[in-house]
Design a protein around this motif. Structure first.
Motif, mmCIF file in Angstrom:
data_model
loop_
_atom_site.group_PDB
_atom_site.id
_atom_site.type_symbol
_atom_site.label_atom_id
_atom_site.label_comp_id
_atom_site.label_asym_id
_atom_site.label_seq_id
_atom_site.Cartn_x
_atom_site.Cartn_y
_atom_site.Cartn_z
ATOM 1 N N GLY A 856 38.352 52.138 22.218
ATOM 2 C CA GLY A 856 37.662 53.280 22.797
ATOM 3 C C GLY A 856 37.175 52.942 24.197
ATOM 4 O O GLY A 856 36.802 51.795 24.478
ATOM 5 N N GLN A 857 37.225 53.914 25.095
ATOM 6 C CA GLN A 857 36.831 53.691 26.477
ATOM 7 C C GLN A 857 35.746 54.675 26.906
ATOM 8 O O GLN A 857 35.653 55.792 26.386
ATOM 9 C CB GLN A 857 38.042 53.854 27.423
ATOM 10 N N ASN A 858 34.936 54.239 27.850
ATOM 11 C CA ASN A 858 33.958 55.081 28.530
ATOM 12 C C ASN A 858 34.369 55.243 29.989
ATOM 13 O O ASN A 858 35.029 54.367 30.559
ATOM 14 C CB ASN A 858 32.559 54.454 28.504
ATOM 15 N N VAL A 859 33.958 56.349 30.581
ATOM 16 C CA VAL A 859 34.058 56.498 32.031
ATOM 17 C C VAL A 859 32.747 55.960 32.600
ATOM 18 O O VAL A 859 31.702 56.606 32.509
ATOM 19 C CB VAL A 859 34.282 57.966 32.430
ATOM 20 N N ASN A 860 32.804 54.747 33.157
ATOM 21 C CA ASN A 860 31.601 54.031 33.577
ATOM 22 C C ASN A 860 31.400 54.187 35.083
ATOM 23 O O ASN A 860 32.059 53.519 35.884
ATOM 24 C CB ASN A 860 31.721 52.548 33.211
ATOM 25 N N LEU A 861 30.473 55.049 35.457
ATOM 26 C CA LEU A 861 30.157 55.240 36.872
ATOM 27 C C LEU A 861 28.864 54.535 37.266
ATOM 28 O O LEU A 861 28.493 54.546 38.440
ATOM 29 C CB LEU A 861 30.057 56.727 37.185
ATOM 30 N N THR A 862 28.180 53.909 36.327
ATOM 31 C CA THR A 862 27.001 53.118 36.678
ATOM 32 C C THR A 862 27.410 51.936 37.549
ATOM 33 O O THR A 862 26.801 51.665 38.592
ATOM 34 C CB THR A 862 26.287 52.635 35.409
ATOM 35 N N SER A 863 28.461 51.238 37.141
ATOM 36 C CA SER A 863 28.943 50.113 37.946
ATOM 37 C C SER A 863 29.440 50.585 39.306
ATOM 38 O O SER A 863 29.239 49.914 40.329
ATOM 39 C CB SER A 863 30.065 49.381 37.199
ATOM 40 N N LEU A 864 30.101 51.746 39.333
ATOM 41 C CA LEU A 864 30.597 52.278 40.598
ATOM 42 C C LEU A 864 29.445 52.572 41.552
ATOM 43 O O LEU A 864 29.528 52.263 42.754
ATOM 44 C CB LEU A 864 31.407 53.540 40.346
ATOM 45 N N TYR A 875 28.950 41.495 43.003
ATOM 46 C CA TYR A 875 29.522 42.075 44.226
ATOM 47 C C TYR A 875 30.340 41.043 45.003
ATOM 48 O O TYR A 875 31.446 41.343 45.485
ATOM 49 C CB TYR A 875 28.399 42.611 45.102
ATOM 50 N N ASP A 876 29.827 39.837 45.115
ATOM 51 C CA ASP A 876 30.431 38.846 46.013
ATOM 52 C C ASP A 876 31.391 37.886 45.320
ATOM 53 O O ASP A 876 31.934 36.999 45.973
ATOM 54 C CB ASP A 876 29.315 38.054 46.703
ATOM 55 N N LYS A 877 31.589 38.059 44.009
ATOM 56 C CA LYS A 877 32.590 37.245 43.337
ATOM 57 C C LYS A 877 33.980 37.608 43.838
ATOM 58 O O LYS A 877 34.229 38.755 44.214
ATOM 59 C CB LYS A 877 32.521 37.441 41.819
ATOM 60 N N VAL A 878 34.875 36.625 43.833
ATOM 61 C CA VAL A 878 36.246 36.877 44.272
ATOM 62 C C VAL A 878 37.189 36.437 43.154
ATOM 63 O O VAL A 878 37.426 35.254 42.947
ATOM 64 C CB VAL A 878 36.570 36.116 45.568
ATOM 65 N N THR A 879 37.649 37.421 42.384
ATOM 66 C CA THR A 879 38.588 37.121 41.287
ATOM 67 C C THR A 879 39.831 37.988 41.378
ATOM 68 O O THR A 879 40.675 37.952 40.491
ATOM 69 C CB THR A 879 37.907 37.365 39.923
ATOM 70 N N ASN A 880 39.963 38.791 42.439
ATOM 71 C CA ASN A 880 41.078 39.720 42.556
ATOM 72 C C ASN A 880 42.193 39.142 43.409
ATOM 73 O O ASN A 880 42.011 38.152 44.138
ATOM 74 C CB ASN A 880 40.590 41.051 43.130
ATOM 75 N N LYS A 881 43.337 39.779 43.380
ATOM 76 C CA LYS A 881 44.527 39.273 44.049
ATOM 77 C C LYS A 881 44.467 39.385 45.570
ATOM 78 O O LYS A 881 45.219 38.695 46.263
ATOM 79 C CB LYS A 881 45.751 40.011 43.531
ATOM 80 N N LEU A 882 43.582 40.232 46.094
ATOM 81 C CA LEU A 882 43.499 40.398 47.542
ATOM 82 C C LEU A 882 42.560 39.393 48.194
ATOM 83 O O LEU A 882 42.532 39.278 49.433
ATOM 84 C CB LEU A 882 43.041 41.817 47.881
ATOM 85 N N GLY A 883 41.765 38.685 47.385
ATOM 86 C CA GLY A 883 40.854 37.692 47.932
ATOM 87 C C GLY A 883 39.643 38.272 48.626
ATOM 88 O O GLY A 883 39.004 37.603 49.450
ATOM 89 N N VAL A 884 39.274 39.524 48.321
ATOM 90 C CA VAL A 884 38.081 40.152 48.881
ATOM 91 C C VAL A 884 37.007 40.185 47.807
ATOM 92 O O VAL A 884 37.296 39.975 46.619
ATOM 93 C CB VAL A 884 38.393 41.583 49.385
ATOM 94 N N PRO A 885 35.755 40.431 48.177
ATOM 95 C CA PRO A 885 34.722 40.557 47.127
ATOM 96 C C PRO A 885 35.130 41.579 46.074
ATOM 97 O O PRO A 885 35.708 42.618 46.390
ATOM 98 C CB PRO A 885 33.487 40.998 47.913
ATOM 99 N N ASP A 886 34.803 41.283 44.826
ATOM 100 C CA ASP A 886 35.261 42.137 43.719
ATOM 101 C C ASP A 886 34.784 43.575 43.864
ATOM 102 O O ASP A 886 35.518 44.519 43.550
ATOM 103 C CB ASP A 886 34.766 41.567 42.385
ATOM 104 N N ALA A 887 33.546 43.771 44.326
ATOM 105 C CA ALA A 887 33.055 45.134 44.491
ATOM 106 C C ALA A 887 33.848 45.874 45.560
ATOM 107 O O ALA A 887 34.152 47.069 45.412
ATOM 108 C CB ALA A 887 31.572 45.122 44.849
ATOM 109 N N VAL A 888 34.194 45.170 46.628
ATOM 110 C CA VAL A 888 35.009 45.787 47.682
ATOM 111 C C VAL A 888 36.380 46.160 47.119
ATOM 112 O O VAL A 888 36.909 47.251 47.392
ATOM 113 C CB VAL A 888 35.143 44.845 48.886
ATOM 114 N N TYR A 889 36.937 45.269 46.316
ATOM 115 C CA TYR A 889 38.242 45.559 45.706
ATOM 116 C C TYR A 889 38.165 46.799 44.812
ATOM 117 O O TYR A 889 39.046 47.664 44.862
ATOM 118 C CB TYR A 889 38.711 44.357 44.896
#
Length: 982
Positions: A856-864, A875-889
């Motif tokens: 089951g899934q929620n539409v989570n806009l609190t994090s957004l 916000y400042d963690k970098v775990t995505n493929k683009l190498g930018v902060p996760d929140a920016v990604y």
């Protein structure tokens, strides 16, 4: 209809000539014990085919005057029923056997009839008083249901004090119609309407200028009930069981039986709970540095100013965790309960007073509830019995300002964009500064605004049972049940002009007044015909009626005089009023046949009409039928491995009436050159609109083994909803914008598996456990209009959409490839729970409830929102493929991919755990026992969900569940308990 009721009632009382009283020429005594020779307290000793009954005392003993040759039926919750012939002796030693598989549990089969579970054709869930409230009490009754109903999908509209729960039984039963079950308390149909407080005036959650909104997160009125007064709950989950309850039962029926007085010595129970309430989870805040503070703006001058602000705040030690400051408070809770039960052979009384006061995890929020109950039962003679149930409730909930918001003023939305170096605290004179990062200062809002719901409520029900005819093979009864539910609800919202976001309105006061009256009655005749010990026939029939009168007046005043809340102390005033009325009527007939206590056949039909239907005079027909075949009672399987095995199947239809006023094209008031006038509404009525029809077939297998210590219940169901209601867009050429119509069909299929067991049974240790598994899948099988998003925020962030051939609860969104596809589903893949009670030496009891929701899934806009505001803890963690902060990604995905916002809401939750010790050997005789304990509610939740609560549903109790927009955070509770039995 009222004249018909008066005529029928008068006629019945005229023809009632009581049968000659049974000769009371002997007295029987005895004691009821269990396997370890311990007394069974509260066992019912009843005379067969009579209204005469008594209960066993604290020592399991009883004394009862009975006629010659009477047959006694001895029953108690959790034990197998025994039947005793009284010809031979007048003193009895009755030893009851435990009923782990609940085969002798009596459940409802009709409006006036019941049957033992061993012969039942439906899967009916039951919740005992101990399971409901005796492990770790929840704040409200509706919250106490969470995780305890197999086949249910339950979400919390808000964590705010005062409750607010959405319950769906066996999947989605309607899109725009009622999705909630009918609650019946001692025969009274109880209203569960959620009333908006008008917060949309300041939040603009609905951007169309509406005054009220289902996104205000109001509480559900069923939350007013007190769990301490409840003896038992039965949940009729589908049409095959709930059909006889009519149109209000389309979402299932929750039948609540409150505690009644017991004949014998007066028993007094006093209990006191003291507890503490904390947030279940805090998300944390972003760890800022001077560089990160500067990055909050792309403007160079602003960035330099932000860097300096951070440096100054850091040097002064003024870096704050505002989330913890707002949500990290500890609420103190106290709950006091006094219950009195007693009476004579003829009259029994149950009286209770309960007081609850709880503080919230946010300052100036909390919940208070005062309840007084009086239940009286009187046996006029062996043939006439009457009962009255009365309940007065006064409740008050301060719920704060939370949830969806397009104006940036709610506490959570403002917090999401406020960095830790912002200076929001008041000066020495109590004046709060404006928050330069948000439209409101959340500390100021919490301190100065008010959002209160207060309720005065009366629920009164009456029951009358009269034996009209009785002989050795036949008994005919008249059974009348009904009552009323009346409440006054006042919502009081005040936003002083000093608030940051009230600079334009200069103060807003919203005062709401709601009056609601619901009535219902059921008049029926029931004949039991038993020509032999191998055949029993129960014939029942009667009439029903339900009425509702809901009147909501909302006054919105702006430019209020400082320090005033009265709407007449303002520069501008706007009023809106909503009135709805309905009248539902029905006729029902049902026949039940029991053959050799092995085959049970049930058939019935209900004829329903409603003032909400297009044709108010038309009766719609809804049949039901069921069969159960007990192979062990039949003799096909004798003894051995199986103690009991039963095959069963049931079929039934129910309906959900159209929305109030949907058949009319109404006129709306308009100001025409300074004069009042009328114009045609843009919503077109549908004169021929008809109710939704629900058809369900279920089948199952129940069996118990190991001498009843292990029992299983397996159920499969298929539920079809035809002609479900939709409010759809009309073509521009019609002159209307929207129109109600019966738009399509949908289907729910599911499986429910249950197990009850006693793994350990010894003199010193007993372990009882139950495990339940349930799953549901929905499918839209017909849809006659183009698919359109339903609820949430469109495909950019994820939205529900009704679409033929797809799940009714699917979530669609941009998929990153330039198209729209399914990203999830609000319906979980499955749910499981387990309730356990382990008792040591009959003194120490450990009880706990685990609940696992998988998928089951929620539409989570609190994090957004936190990403937008630059405050996300990761916000400042970098775990995505683009190498930018996760929140920016994540923000980069907006407009191309909605996967980041549709998140899994799976969890494993320790809902309740309690440890209790009972003292029975006391130095004073007037205290029977003392119980002390400690308990925890929702204290452990294991989930990967990235917000406060995976059970959230900010958009109310309707179709759109699982929407998460900065709600009031969920809470966990620790309670210390002591109770005395006198």
């Amino acid at each position: 209809m009222r004249q018909r009721l008066i005529f029928v009632t008068g006629w019945l009382f005229i023809i009632i000539i009581p049968v000659s009283l049974l000769a009371q020429n002997k007295t029987v005594t005895g004691q009821v014990t269990e396997r370890n020779n311990l007394p069974v307290v509260g066992a019912t000793i009843a005379v067969k085919n009579s209204t005469r009954a008594i209960v066993s005392d604290a020592n399991g003993k009883f004394k009862l005057s009975i006629p010659d040759n009477a047959v006694l039926i001895i029953s108690a919750a959790g034990y197998k029923t025994q039947t005793i012939n009284t010809e031979a002796t007048t003193d009895f030693q009755v030893k009851l056997q435990e009923d782990v598989s609940k085969l002798d549990e009596v459940v409802v089969t009709g409006l006036s009839t019941s049957i033992k579970r061993r012969n039942l054709a439906n899967a009916v869930a039951t919740i005992s008083a101990k399971e409901l409230d005796a492990t770790s009490p929840a704040q409200t009754f509706d919250a106490a249901l969470e995780g305890k109903i197999p086949g249910a999908y339950i979400n919390a509209n808000s964590g705010a004090p005062g409750g607010g729960i959405s319950v769906k039984l066996r999947g989605v039963t309607s899109v725009y119609g009622n999705t909630q079950p009918l609650y019946v308390v001692d025969g009274v149909f109880v209203d569960n309407t959620s009333t908006s407080a008008g917060l949309n005036v300041v939040t603009s959650a609905l951007a169309n200028g509406a005054t009220t909104s289902n996104q205000d997160n109001p509480s559900s009125r069923i939350a007013d009930l007190r769990a301490e007064d409840i003896e038992n709950i039965e949940i009729l989950k589908g049409a095959s069981a709930a059909a006889v309850y009519g149109s209000k039962a389309a979402g299932g029926v929750v039948i609540i039986t409150t505690k009644r007085g017991k004949a014998g010595k007066t028993n007094i129970t006093f209990s006191q709970d003291i507890g503490f309430i904390k947030a279940s989870k805090l998300l944390g805040v972003r760890a800022l540095t001077a560089d990160r503070a500067a990055s909050l703006s792309r403007d160079s001058a602003t960035s330099a100013a932000l860097r300096q602000q951070f440096t100054d705040a850091q040097s002064k030690g003024q870096i704050y965790d505002y989330e913890k400051e707002l949500y990290g408070n500890t609420g103190f809770a106290r709950n006091t309960f006094l219950g009195v039960s007693g009476g004579s052979d003829n009259t029994t009384v149950y009286f209770s007073v309960a007081l609850k006061a709880e503080g919230g995890i946010v300052k100036r929020t909390g919940y208070n509830n005062t309840s007084i109950r009086l239940n009286v039962d009187h046996r006029v003679n062996d043939n006439i019995k009457i009962g009255i149930s009365t309940n007065y409730i006064n409740s008050s909930a301060d719920r704060g300002l939370f949830g969806n918001d397009n104006a940036g003023v709610t506490t959570g939305i403002a917090l999401s964009s406020t960095p830790s170096f912002a200076q929001l605290h008041p000066d020495a004179n109590g004046n709060y500064p404006n928050d330069p990062f948000a439209a409101s200062n959340p500390l100021q809002t919490v301190a100065l605004m008010r959002n209160n719901e207060s309720v005065n409520r009366f629920i009164t029900g009456a029951n009358l049972e009269v034996i009209l005819q009785k002989n050795s093979t036949s008994t005919t009864k008249f059974i009348g049940r009904g009552g009323f539910d009346f409440y006054n609800l006042q919502t009081s919202v005040l936003f002083p002009g000093t608030l940051q976001f009230q600079a334009v309105n200069k103060g807003t006061s919203i005062q709401g007044f709601t009056k609601n009256l619901s009535t219902n009655y059921i008049l029926s005749l029931v004949n039991t015909f038993t020509p032999s010990d191998k055949l029993s026939l129960i014939t029942s029939g009667g009439i029903t009626q339900e009425t509702g009168d809901y009147n909501n007046l909302l006054n919105i005043a702006t430019q209020i005089i400082a320090g005033q809340s009265n709407v007449d102390q303002a520069g501008a005033l706007n009023a809106t009023q909503l009135r709805t009325k309905f009248l539902n009527g029905g006729i029902f007939i049902q026949e039940e046949a029991n053959l050799i206590d092995a085959i049970t056949l049930t058939a019935g039909v209900r004829f329903d009409r409603s003032s909400n239907n297009g044709d108010v005079g038309k009766y719609y027909t809804y049949p039901k039928a069921g069969i159960s075949w007990n192979l062990t009672n039949m003799g096909i399987l004798k003894g051995g491995f199986f103690e009991n095995i039963k095959l069963r199947a049931a079929y039934g239809q129910a309906n959900n009436v159209p929305a109030y006023g949907s058949k009319f094209t109404s006129m709306v008031v308009s100001n025409i050159t300074g004069f009042p006038g009328l114009i045609v509404n843009t919503q077109e009525g549908h004169a021929n609109i008809k109710p939704e029809r629900q058809t369900e077939f279920e089948t199952g297998l129940d069996f118990s083994i190991l001498k009843g210590r292990l029992g299983f219940e397996l159920t499969y169901y298929n539920k079809n909803i035809d002609d479900f209601l939709m409010l759809t867009n009309s073509p521009a050429s019609s002159g209307y914008s929207t129109k109600w119509l019966n738009a399509g069909n949908l289907r729910n299929r599911g499986v429910e598996l249950g197990m009850n067991a006693r793994p350990i049974q010894s003199k010193n240790i007993t372990w009882n456990t139950s495990v339940n598994f349930w799953t549901n899948r929905s499918l839209v099988t017909k849809f006659i209009i183009p698919p359109v998003p339903q609820g949430s925020f469109g495909f950019v962030l994820g939205s529900f959409q009704i679409q033929q051939g797809k799940s009714a609860t699917q979530i669609l969104g941009l998929d990153g490839t330039g198209g729209v596809s399914k990203l999830g589903d609000a319906e979980p893949k499955f749910q499981m729970n387990t309730y356990n009670e382990i008792t040591f030496f009959n003194k120490l009891s450990l009880r706990f409830l685990l609940h696992w929701k998988y998928g089951g899934q929620n539409v989570n806009l609190t994090s957004l929102e936190n990403d937008f505001g630059g405050t996300s803890p990761d916000y400042d963690k970098v775990t995505n493929k683009l190498g930018v902060p996760d929140a920016v990604y994540r923000l980069m995905q907006i407009g191309s991919d909605a996967h980041e916002f549709v998140q899994s809401s799976s969890y494993l939750r320790l809902r309740e755990i309690g440890l209790y010790y009972t003292f029975t050997k006391l130095p004073v005789s007037y205290i029977k026992s003392i119980q002390v304990g400690v308990s925890f509610n929702n204290y452990v939740t294991i989930t990967k969900y990235h917000s406060y609560d995976p059970e959230v549903s900010n958009f109310g109790t309707g179709f759109s569940s699982g929407i998460d927009v900065d709600p009031y955070p969920a809470s966990k509770r620790a309670n210390f308990h002591v109770s005395f039995d006198f």
